[in-house]
Scaffold this active site. Structure first.
Site, PDB file in Angstrom:
ATOM      1  N   LYS A  55      35.977   1.079  -0.018  1.00  0.00           N
ATOM      2  CA  LYS A  55      37.105   0.257   0.458  1.00  0.00           C
ATOM      3  C   LYS A  55      38.449   0.996   0.420  1.00  0.00           C
ATOM      4  O   LYS A  55      39.495   0.423   0.132  1.00  0.00           O
ATOM      5  CB  LYS A  55      37.189  -1.066  -0.321  1.00  0.00           C
ATOM      6  CG  LYS A  55      35.951  -1.932  -0.191  1.00  0.00           C
ATOM      7  CD  LYS A  55      35.544  -2.199   1.259  1.00  0.00           C
ATOM      8  CE  LYS A  55      36.497  -3.136   1.978  1.00  0.00           C
ATOM      9  NZ  LYS A  55      36.061  -3.363   3.395  1.00  0.00           N
ATOM     10  N   HIS A 115      30.098   7.783  -0.684  1.00  0.00           N
ATOM     11  CA  HIS A 115      31.070   7.272  -1.647  1.00  0.00           C
ATOM     12  C   HIS A 115      30.879   7.983  -2.990  1.00  0.00           C
ATOM     13  O   HIS A 115      31.473   7.584  -3.997  1.00  0.00           O
ATOM     14  CB  HIS A 115      30.892   5.766  -1.880  1.00  0.00           C
ATOM     15  CG  HIS A 115      31.353   4.899  -0.743  1.00  0.00           C
ATOM     16  ND1 HIS A 115      32.497   5.149  -0.021  1.00  0.00           N
ATOM     17  CD2 HIS A 115      30.829   3.751  -0.238  1.00  0.00           C
ATOM     18  CE1 HIS A 115      32.647   4.192   0.902  1.00  0.00           C
ATOM     19  NE2 HIS A 115      31.656   3.342   0.789  1.00  0.00           N
ATOM     20  N   SER A 145      40.556  -5.110  -2.464  1.00  0.00           N
ATOM     21  CA  SER A 145      39.674  -4.995  -1.303  1.00  0.00           C
ATOM     22  C   SER A 145      38.197  -4.934  -1.729  1.00  0.00           C
ATOM     23  O   SER A 145      37.332  -5.564  -1.123  1.00  0.00           O
ATOM     24  CB  SER A 145      40.051  -3.755  -0.499  1.00  0.00           C
ATOM     25  OG  SER A 145      39.346  -3.729   0.704  1.00  0.00           O
TER      26      SER A 145
END
Length: 302
Positions: A55, A115, A145
């Site tokens: 995010k 990620h 987020s």
């Protein structure tokens, strides 16, 4: 199918994917189960990797990079949804696909996504001197987020209440681990490797300038008209309406946009609507401690 079976398939009843640890970092168990294969993933010298903490502007960056590669041709970028165009190397959702398999099947040159913190990145990416784009976002907005994303994404743990999530995030007990370690790890690696380190806030403030920087890193010379076209097509409002970029093609059993849209606000400073005064003070104190050993700085509002 019997009616009661159909009832069980309702998206709000879909069970959450369980999690476990890989080298001390929380990951969904399907990822843990194939970790050896992920670690041994063979990168190619012409791979381009987009890396972020979850995010932090990942999908936005993917869309920009795709358009740079295709010299602003919007139609080409509509060829498939984001998760098909850019294999997410450590991700596996049985009903949707396995990023590792997608990557292996994709012809070169590949644009891949991760990620993973730098310590868990498959070593071949650095060995092959692949170009890597890293995007970092200020931790307060990133936390907000990620909280809303976990609410709507059944492939991740239930975040609990905002108060509970605030504590989990500070402790680094969320998937992909501590935000602080993540951004610092990649920051420390940027000068030794082929890494372009960008900031979400800079991309919001001056998208054209950052897109130009990306194009140069990728090796594309784009004229002003094409740059303006990319700025327009990758603006939040346009992307939010784009089914190839807003994850609306995934089944609601995986991502339930009625809980919270995948593309929610895309602003800088939304944390002010979530953090209490006490939380903000506690966060600032914790941030000061954890970021004392780095030259990395963030903007919390524009």
């Amino acid at each position: 199918m019997a009616l009661n079976e159909m009832e069980n398939l309702k998206s709000d009843e879909t069970p959450r994917v369980p999690v476990d640890y890989v080298e001390g970092i929380l990951q969904p168990t399907p990822t843990c189960d194939i970790w050896d294969q992920i670690w041994k993933f063979q990168a190619k010298p012409d791979d381009l990797l987009i890396s972020t903490y979850p995010k932090a502007g990942t999908t936005w960056t993917q869309e920009i990079v795709d358009l740079i590669q295709n010299e602003g041709d919007v139609e080409i970028s509509k060829r498939a949804p984001t998760h098909i165009r850019f294999p997410f190397i450590e991700w596996i959702i049985p009903s949707v696909g396995c990023g590792l398999e997608q990557a292996k099947a994709m012809p070169s040159p590949r644009i891949l996504k991760t990620h993973l913190p730098i310590d868990l990145l498959p070593p071949s990416f650095l060995e092959e001197k692949c170009k890597i784009i890293y995007v970092a976002r200020n931790p307060k907005d990133n936390m907000v987020s990620y909280f809303h994303f976990q609410r709507m994404n059944k492939a991740l743990p239930d975040p609990g209440t905002w108060e509970e999530y605030f504590e989990s995030f500070l402790a680094g007990k969320v998937c992909w681990g501590s935000w602080h370690d993540h951004v610092k790890g990649w920051w420390n690696a940027k000068d030794q490797h082929n890494i372009l380190y960008l900031f979400y806030e800079d991309m919001k403030k001056n998208p054209k300038h950052e897109i130009e920087k990306l194009a140069e890193f990728i090796g594309k010379k784009l004229d002003d008209k094409v740059l303006d076209q990319i700025v327009h097509h990758t603006s939040f409002d346009i992307m939010k309406q784009n089914p190839m970029a807003n994850y609306s093609t995934l089944p609601s059993e995986v991502m339930n946009h009625s809980v919270s849209p995948f593309m929610r606000k895309g602003t800088v400073g939304d944390w002010k609507h979530h953090f209490t005064v006490a939380q903000n003070e506690r966060f600032n104190e914790d941030y000061k401690k954890k970021m004392a050993d780095t030259s990395l700085t963030f903007h919390f509002h524009l």
